[in-house]
Design an enzyme around this catalytic site. Sequence first.
Site, PDB file in Angstrom:
ATOM      1  N   ASN A   1     -82.401  24.763 -81.897  1.00 41.37           N
ATOM      2  CA  ASN A   1     -81.861  24.136 -82.781  1.00 41.37           C
ATOM      3  C   ASN A   1     -82.890  23.065 -83.983  1.00 41.37           C
ATOM      4  O   ASN A   1     -84.069  22.934 -83.502  1.00 41.37           O
ATOM      5  CB  ASN A   1     -80.168  24.064 -82.682  1.00 41.37           C
TER       6      ASN A   1
ATOM      7  N   LYS B   1     -61.842  19.729 -75.957  1.00 45.53           N
ATOM      8  CA  LYS B   1     -62.547  18.634 -75.268  1.00 45.53           C
ATOM      9  C   LYS B   1     -61.981  17.307 -74.737  1.00 45.53           C
ATOM     10  O   LYS B   1     -63.600  16.874 -74.353  1.00 45.53           O
ATOM     11  CB  LYS B   1     -64.095  18.429 -76.099  1.00 45.53           C
TER      12      LYS B   1
HETATM   13  O1  PMT Z   1     -80.747  15.351 -84.257  1.00 45.10           O
HETATM   14  P1  PMT Z   1     -80.358  14.980 -85.264  1.00 45.10           P
HETATM   15  O2  PMT Z   1     -81.730  15.281 -85.803  1.00 45.10           O
HETATM   16  O3  PMT Z   1     -80.515  13.500 -85.406  1.00 45.10           O
HETATM   17  O4  PMT Z   1     -79.133  15.425 -86.031  1.00 45.10           O
HETATM   18  C1  PMT Z   1     -77.990  15.266 -85.669  1.00 45.10           C
HETATM   19  C2  PMT Z   1     -77.414  16.188 -85.311  1.00 45.10           C
HETATM   20  C3  PMT Z   1     -76.750  16.878 -85.989  1.00 45.10           C
HETATM   21  C4  PMT Z   1     -77.556  17.066 -84.103  1.00 45.10           C
HETATM   22  C5  PMT Z   1     -75.648  15.643 -84.718  1.00 45.10           C
HETATM   23  O5  PMT Z   1     -75.597  14.785 -85.585  1.00 45.10           O
HETATM   24  C6  PMT Z   1     -75.012  15.719 -83.753  1.00 45.10           C
HETATM   25  O6  PMT Z   1     -73.465  16.568 -85.388  1.00 45.10           O
HETATM   26  N1  PMT Z   1     -74.531  16.969 -83.067  1.00 45.10           N
HETATM   27  C7  PMT Z   1     -73.714  17.495 -82.393  1.00 45.10           C
HETATM   28  C8  PMT Z   1     -74.819  19.050 -82.824  1.00 45.10           C
HETATM   29  C9  PMT Z   1     -73.537  20.278 -81.933  1.00 45.10           C
HETATM   30  O7  PMT Z   1     -73.924  21.159 -81.724  1.00 45.10           O
HETATM   31  O8  PMT Z   1     -72.100  20.062 -82.309  1.00 45.10           O
HETATM   32  P2  PMT Z   1     -71.362  20.998 -81.921  1.00 45.10           P
HETATM   33  O9  PMT Z   1     -69.716  21.458 -83.282  1.00 45.10           O
HETATM   34  O10 PMT Z   1     -71.736  22.657 -81.928  1.00 45.10           O
HETATM   35  O11 PMT Z   1     -70.916  20.314 -79.993  1.00 45.10           O
HETATM   36  C10 PMT Z   1     -69.477  19.783 -80.197  1.00 45.10           C
HETATM   37  C11 PMT Z   1     -69.884  18.935 -79.717  1.00 45.10           C
HETATM   38  O12 PMT Z   1     -69.612  19.408 -78.677  1.00 45.10           O
HETATM   39  C12 PMT Z   1     -71.457  18.151 -79.570  1.00 45.10           C
HETATM   40  O13 PMT Z   1     -70.646  16.581 -78.969  1.00 45.10           O
HETATM   41  C13 PMT Z   1     -72.260  17.968 -78.523  1.00 45.10           C
HETATM   42  O14 PMT Z   1     -73.006  17.721 -78.182  1.00 45.10           O
HETATM   43  C14 PMT Z   1     -71.011  19.113 -77.244  1.00 45.10           C
HETATM   44  N2  PMT Z   1     -71.290  19.943 -77.228  1.00 45.10           N
HETATM   45  C15 PMT Z   1     -71.845  20.959 -77.665  1.00 45.10           C
HETATM   46  C16 PMT Z   1     -71.973  22.555 -76.653  1.00 45.10           C
HETATM   47  C17 PMT Z   1     -72.145  22.814 -75.962  1.00 45.10           C
HETATM   48  N3  PMT Z   1     -72.806  23.427 -74.213  1.00 45.10           N
HETATM   49  N4  PMT Z   1     -72.459  21.251 -75.313  1.00 45.10           N
HETATM   50  C18 PMT Z   1     -71.671  20.483 -75.681  1.00 45.10           C
HETATM   51  O15 PMT Z   1     -71.761  19.257 -74.961  1.00 45.10           O
END
Ligand code: PMT
Length: 432
Positions: free
Chosen positions: A239, A370
């Site tokens: 991504n 979570k």
């Molecule tokens: O890295 P940059 O270019 O600076 O961009 C920043 C960002 C947009 C990546 C960051 O600000 C952000 O939003 N990160 C989380 C992105 C994400 O994957 O969100 P999610 O909604 O899919 O996941 C929710 C949370 O669970 C997140 O804290 C993620 O780290 C965590 N997660 C998700 C999936 C997984 N398998 N394991 C996790 O720990």
Amino acid sequence: MLQKKTVVVGVCGGIAAYKAVEVVSRLKKLGADVNVIMTENASKFVAPLTFQTISHNPVVIDMFEKPVRWDIEHISLAQKADVFLIVPATANVIGKVAGGIADDMLTTTIMATKAPVVFAPAMNHNMYENVIVQKNIETLKSAGYLFIEPDKGLMACGTYGKGRLPEPETIVQAVVDVLAGKQNISITEISCNVASGVGGKSDLSNAEGEINQDMKGLRVLVTAGPTIEPIDPVRFITNHSSGKMGYAIASHAAARGADVLLISGPVHIPGPENVNVINVNTAQEMYDKVMEYFPDSDIMIFAAAVADYRCAEIHSNKIKKNDEEISIRLVKNPDIAKEIGALKGDRVHIGFSAETENLLDNAVKKLQSKNFDMIVANDVTMEGAGFGTDTNIVKIVSGDGSIRELGKMSKYDVAGEILNEALNILKRKKGK
Ligand code: PMT
């Protein structure tokens, strides 16, 4: 918006000169007549032809080159300017103007103009904080010159600090405000508002200018960047995460005295100073490292964009093209943050939510499922927010359902706000 306005843009020799191209382009799109003056050194960073093509005007560098107009160039540009913008303004040019030196086309024209002059400094943060540079800035401010405050963030030299050129839209907005007659309220204030947003103080320094060591003795684990999930030896699924958000958090926490472990997917930015970095590629590798190290942490911040799925089968040889369609079967990756949510104990557990729709609904669902103490919701479709940018626009959703909306600010300042909240949660958990 800027029809019939003449903006003279002075470009100095710094790495941020490339951002001046975007500034000129935006000013031009708003209808301004843009005339660029470059220093000799600036022309080593960006070709004058680039500015000439975008501004549709000749670019001036040398006082003594063959004139393209009959008039005396530095006087005519100085007179026709409605506003004079120096972007990026280097320590050298700031120093020369403050000292009354006019030894090239740019400094001569600045001296000769009666238009408001706006400096947008950009330089290494040690240079910016240098007492002589600060004294020169004060001299110029007291003489009525205007300044756009530089941002804090990752610098081209690989360190974090104050000295980054603000985003082109911030600079252009400052020019628009000056032309609208708002310069009396000080551009420094305008750009500070953009940079700090609303809410708690995120400045690193105390009154004496020292960095507050309010995280000393705390252990902070941060995940950052994307994960990559291989398809075959040459292809993978990933991504757009650049790691900037997570690295800013790690850097900010380290600067405040915390012992920081950054578990990072593959990114193209340097590791922050005083931070231990563990590099991983896949979600499974990130999971393994988080599981190994989270017991030793007080605060865990999950900024990584972890791939939810991986390929069921990783081909050992490169998949060959043929005339058939192919499909790849994906299986679920472990949800690291969710598993940690069940194991966190009294550790502070903070997540991010990257959304393209229903920002708050989706963020709250993730906060609950979570077991986060707080989630940082970013709408990644907004300009200046989400992936790859130096700024972010976030809403901080707390466990009690309260929402704090931050304006657009640098990721470094967002990091400061998140860490302030993390400290408050930790204090509540520890009953302090
Ligand atoms: O890295 P940059 O270019 O600076 O961009 C920043 C960002 C947009 C990546 C960051 O600000 C952000 O939003 N990160 C989380 C992105 C994400 O994957 O969100 P999610 O909604 O899919 O996941 C929710 C949370 O669970 C997140 O804290 C993620 O780290 C965590 N997660 C998700 C999936 C997984 N398998 N394991 C996790 O720990």
